[in-house]
Motif scaffolding. Structure first.
Motif, PDB file in Angstrom:
ATOM      1  N   VAL A  50       0.751  -1.257   0.127  1.00 50.68           N
ATOM      2  CA  VAL A  50       0.037   0.000  -0.042  1.00 50.68           C
ATOM      3  C   VAL A  50       0.607   1.110   0.124  1.00 50.68           C
ATOM      4  CG1 VAL A  50      -1.771   1.294   1.148  1.00 50.68           C
ATOM      5  CG2 VAL A  50      -1.583  -1.172   1.208  1.00 50.68           C
ATOM      6  N   GLY A  51       0.768   2.217  -0.978  1.00 47.52           N
ATOM      7  CA  GLY A  51       1.244   3.175  -0.906  1.00 47.52           C
ATOM      8  C   GLY A  51       0.686   4.570  -1.276  1.00 47.52           C
ATOM      9  N   HIS A  52       0.664   5.619  -0.528  1.00 47.68           N
ATOM     10  CA  HIS A  52       0.195   6.951  -0.944  1.00 47.68           C
ATOM     11  C   HIS A  52       1.111   8.161  -1.163  1.00 47.68           C
ATOM     12  CE1 HIS A  52      -0.821  10.929   0.825  1.00 47.68           C
ATOM     13  NE2 HIS A  52      -1.666  10.685   0.273  1.00 47.68           N
ATOM     14  N   SER A  53       0.644   8.585  -2.362  1.00 41.44           N
ATOM     15  CA  SER A  53       1.413   9.539  -3.019  1.00 41.44           C
ATOM     16  C   SER A  53       2.491   8.999  -3.604  1.00 41.44           C
ATOM     17  CB  SER A  53       1.575  10.743  -2.188  1.00 41.44           C
ATOM     18  OG  SER A  53       2.029  11.943  -2.880  1.00 41.44           O
ATOM     19  N   MET A  54       3.832   9.485  -3.513  1.00 38.97           N
ATOM     20  CA  MET A  54       4.900   9.000  -4.105  1.00 38.97           C
ATOM     21  C   MET A  54       5.208   7.646  -3.799  1.00 38.97           C
ATOM     22  SD  MET A  54       8.693  10.425  -4.025  1.00 38.97           S
ATOM     23  CE  MET A  54       9.014  10.087  -2.373  1.00 38.97           C
ATOM     24  N   THR A  76      -1.644  -1.453  -3.929  1.00 40.86           N
ATOM     25  CA  THR A  76      -2.691  -0.595  -3.815  1.00 40.86           C
ATOM     26  C   THR A  76      -2.395   1.048  -3.620  1.00 40.86           C
ATOM     27  OG1 THR A  76      -4.405  -2.051  -2.469  1.00 40.86           O
ATOM     28  CG2 THR A  76      -4.980   0.309  -2.343  1.00 40.86           C
ATOM     29  N   THR A  77      -2.691   1.728  -4.440  1.00 39.86           N
ATOM     30  CA  THR A  77      -2.098   3.261  -4.479  1.00 39.86           C
ATOM     31  C   THR A  77      -3.152   4.005  -4.104  1.00 39.86           C
ATOM     32  OG1 THR A  77      -2.498   3.604  -6.952  1.00 39.86           O
ATOM     33  CG2 THR A  77      -0.297   2.710  -6.164  1.00 39.86           C
ATOM     34  N   ILE A  78      -2.890   5.224  -3.388  1.00 39.25           N
ATOM     35  CA  ILE A  78      -3.902   6.279  -3.175  1.00 39.25           C
ATOM     36  C   ILE A  78      -3.305   7.414  -3.417  1.00 39.25           C
ATOM     37  CG2 ILE A  78      -4.907   7.154  -1.103  1.00 39.25           C
ATOM     38  CD1 ILE A  78      -4.403   4.401   0.467  1.00 39.25           C
ATOM     39  N   SER A  79      -3.878   8.339  -3.932  1.00 40.49           N
ATOM     40  CA  SER A  79      -3.555   9.570  -4.522  1.00 40.49           C
ATOM     41  C   SER A  79      -1.911   9.481  -5.052  1.00 40.49           C
ATOM     42  CB  SER A  79      -3.694  10.481  -3.334  1.00 40.49           C
ATOM     43  OG  SER A  79      -5.121  10.576  -2.831  1.00 40.49           O
ATOM     44  N   SER A  80      -1.739   8.628  -5.943  1.00 35.91           N
ATOM     45  CA  SER A  80      -0.415   8.455  -6.537  1.00 35.91           C
ATOM     46  C   SER A  80      -0.179   9.234  -7.789  1.00 35.91           C
ATOM     47  CB  SER A  80       0.104   7.076  -6.421  1.00 35.91           C
ATOM     48  OG  SER A  80       0.038   6.605  -5.346  1.00 35.91           O
ATOM     49  N   PRO A  81       1.007   9.930  -8.006  1.00 36.16           N
ATOM     50  CA  PRO A  81       1.127  10.618  -9.400  1.00 36.16           C
ATOM     51  C   PRO A  81       1.557   9.726 -10.307  1.00 36.16           C
ATOM     52  CG  PRO A  81       2.726  11.139  -7.986  1.00 36.16           C
ATOM     53  CD  PRO A  81       1.890  10.275  -7.101  1.00 36.16           C
ATOM     54  N   HIS A  82       0.488   8.811 -10.913  1.00 39.08           N
ATOM     55  CA  HIS A  82       1.109   7.753 -11.871  1.00 39.08           C
ATOM     56  C   HIS A  82       1.334   8.487 -13.184  1.00 39.08           C
ATOM     57  CE1 HIS A  82       0.006   4.599  -9.166  1.00 39.08           C
ATOM     58  NE2 HIS A  82      -1.348   5.222  -9.350  1.00 39.08           N
ATOM     59  N   LYS A  83       1.094   9.639 -13.374  1.00 32.81           N
ATOM     60  CA  LYS A  83       1.450  10.310 -14.830  1.00 32.81           C
ATOM     61  C   LYS A  83       2.148  11.791 -14.324  1.00 32.81           C
ATOM     62  CE  LYS A  83       0.022   6.993 -17.413  1.00 32.81           C
ATOM     63  NZ  LYS A  83       0.953   6.471 -18.004  1.00 32.81           N
ATOM     64  N   GLY A  84       2.727  11.740 -13.303  1.00 31.98           N
ATOM     65  CA  GLY A  84       3.630  12.941 -12.817  1.00 31.98           C
ATOM     66  C   GLY A  84       2.655  13.821 -11.911  1.00 31.98           C
ATOM     67  N   SER A  85       3.336  14.897 -11.722  1.00 38.13           N
ATOM     68  CA  SER A  85       2.542  15.846 -10.432  1.00 38.13           C
ATOM     69  C   SER A  85       2.588  17.263 -11.170  1.00 38.13           C
ATOM     70  CB  SER A  85       3.051  15.690  -9.104  1.00 38.13           C
ATOM     71  OG  SER A  85       2.719  16.765  -8.363  1.00 38.13           O
ATOM     72  N   PHE A 144      -4.608  -1.898  -7.632  1.00 39.97           N
ATOM     73  CA  PHE A 144      -5.852  -1.056  -7.218  1.00 39.97           C
ATOM     74  C   PHE A 144      -5.134   0.462  -7.106  1.00 39.97           C
ATOM     75  CE2 PHE A 144      -6.325  -5.321  -5.331  1.00 39.97           C
ATOM     76  CZ  PHE A 144      -7.395  -5.708  -6.156  1.00 39.97           C
ATOM     77  N   SER A 145      -6.240   1.348  -7.435  1.00 39.84           N
ATOM     78  CA  SER A 145      -5.756   2.737  -7.236  1.00 39.84           C
ATOM     79  C   SER A 145      -6.964   3.467  -6.883  1.00 39.84           C
ATOM     80  CB  SER A 145      -5.027   3.440  -8.619  1.00 39.84           C
ATOM     81  OG  SER A 145      -4.731   4.539  -8.257  1.00 39.84           O
ATOM     82  N   PHE A 146      -6.924   4.455  -5.633  1.00 37.82           N
ATOM     83  CA  PHE A 146      -7.821   5.438  -5.319  1.00 37.82           C
ATOM     84  C   PHE A 146      -7.307   6.461  -5.641  1.00 37.82           C
ATOM     85  CE2 PHE A 146      -8.166   1.512  -3.037  1.00 37.82           C
ATOM     86  CZ  PHE A 146      -9.739   1.303  -3.068  1.00 37.82           C
ATOM     87  N   SER A 147      -8.230   7.544  -5.951  1.00 35.19           N
ATOM     88  CA  SER A 147      -7.691   9.022  -6.250  1.00 35.19           C
ATOM     89  C   SER A 147      -8.166   9.940  -5.050  1.00 35.19           C
ATOM     90  CB  SER A 147      -8.005   9.375  -7.631  1.00 35.19           C
ATOM     91  OG  SER A 147      -7.811  10.563  -7.687  1.00 35.19           O
ATOM     92  N   SER A 148      -7.578  11.029  -5.036  1.00 38.86           N
ATOM     93  CA  SER A 148      -8.378  12.000  -4.056  1.00 38.86           C
ATOM     94  C   SER A 148      -8.273  13.255  -5.005  1.00 38.86           C
ATOM     95  CB  SER A 148      -7.311  12.532  -3.026  1.00 38.86           C
ATOM     96  OG  SER A 148      -6.064  12.632  -3.670  1.00 38.86           O
ATOM     97  N   SER A 149      -8.783  12.893  -6.365  1.00 40.91           N
ATOM     98  CA  SER A 149      -9.069  14.266  -7.061  1.00 40.91           C
ATOM     99  C   SER A 149     -10.402  14.785  -6.617  1.00 40.91           C
ATOM    100  CB  SER A 149      -9.362  13.852  -8.645  1.00 40.91           C
ATOM    101  OG  SER A 149      -9.749  14.781  -9.265  1.00 40.91           O
ATOM    102  N   THR A 150     -10.335  16.309  -6.484  1.00 37.68           N
ATOM    103  CA  THR A 150     -11.552  17.012  -6.100  1.00 37.68           C
ATOM    104  C   THR A 150     -11.936  17.801  -7.284  1.00 37.68           C
ATOM    105  OG1 THR A 150     -10.111  18.865  -5.236  1.00 37.68           O
ATOM    106  CG2 THR A 150     -10.929  17.208  -3.803  1.00 37.68           C
ATOM    107  N   GLU A 151     -11.754  17.388  -8.319  1.00 38.38           N
ATOM    108  CA  GLU A 151     -12.114  17.835  -9.785  1.00 38.38           C
ATOM    109  C   GLU A 151     -13.800  18.236  -9.772  1.00 38.38           C
ATOM    110  OE1 GLU A 151     -11.936  17.058 -14.351  1.00 38.38           O
ATOM    111  OE2 GLU A 151      -9.920  17.144 -12.972  1.00 38.38           O
ATOM    112  N   LYS A 152     -14.315  17.210  -9.577  1.00 38.59           N
ATOM    113  CA  LYS A 152     -15.893  16.929  -9.556  1.00 38.59           C
ATOM    114  C   LYS A 152     -16.734  17.012  -8.270  1.00 38.59           C
ATOM    115  CE  LYS A 152     -15.694  14.311 -13.823  1.00 38.59           C
ATOM    116  NZ  LYS A 152     -16.040  13.150 -14.489  1.00 38.59           N
TER     117      LYS A 152
END
Length: 172
Positions: A50-54, A76-85, A144-152
């Motif tokens: 399990v990894g958060h962010s980087m 399982t990644t949480i809010s990780s910049p898979h395509k950069g930040s 598995f990947s969870f995002s913390s995007s607040t865009e919507k």
């Protein structure tokens, strides 16, 4: 601990936060080899990363690390910049409030070597910087990947996670 689940945290070095993502993954692999290999690796896949962010990028690299890849069951990644930040891009540009603050805090590639690995703007850059973003998934591992995007959403990062988990628990 209460659930009886053994957890191992990848080591942090007293290096002033200078290691690259690859170096962090190698340190984690050494930790697994020293402390959990006999329990989880000789009996098949049993380690869930399990990894958060980087840390999510570190986990992805670790899942393909030659010495432990056969032990990893899932990542399982949480809010990780898979395509950069974009934040890394702004910090590296040195411009604007983020760039100025980054320089003032010494959040710069000469100190934080991983910073260049987190860029999303790649033009003119050495492709080797982006190994953690570009690494292929290990086909034997579940991801598995969870995002913390607040865009919507008009809620904070933890609000999104809370609402999602609440919905999933109700569904079961």
């Amino acid at each position: 601990d209460n659930a009886g689940v053994k957890a191992v945290v990848c080591p942090t070095d007293e290096d002033g936060d200078t290691r690259s993502i690859q170096e962090r993954a190698s340190s984690c692999a050494e930790e697994i080899e020293l402390n959990t290999y006999k329990t989880y690796c000789t009996t098949g896949r049993g380690i869930q990363l399990v990894g958060h962010s980087m840390g999510g990028l570190v986990a992805r690299v670790l899942a393909s690390h030659s010495s432990v890849s056969g032990c990893i069951a899932s990542v399982t990644t949480i809010s990780s910049p898979h395509k950069g930040s974009l934040l890394a891009d702004m910090a590296l540009s040195g411009k604007g409030a983020v760039g100025i603050t980054a320089r003032a805090l010494k959040y710069v590639p000469s100190h934080n070597r991983y910073l260049v690995e987190l860029q999303s703007l790649r033009e003119g850059q050495d492709p080797n910087f982006f190994k953690a973003q570009d690494i292929a998934d290990n086909p034997a591992v579940e991801y598995f990947s969870f995002s913390s995007s607040t865009e919507k959403y008009d809620v904070g990062i933890f609000g999104i996670t809370h609402d999602y988990l609440k919905k999933e628990i109700k569904a079961q």
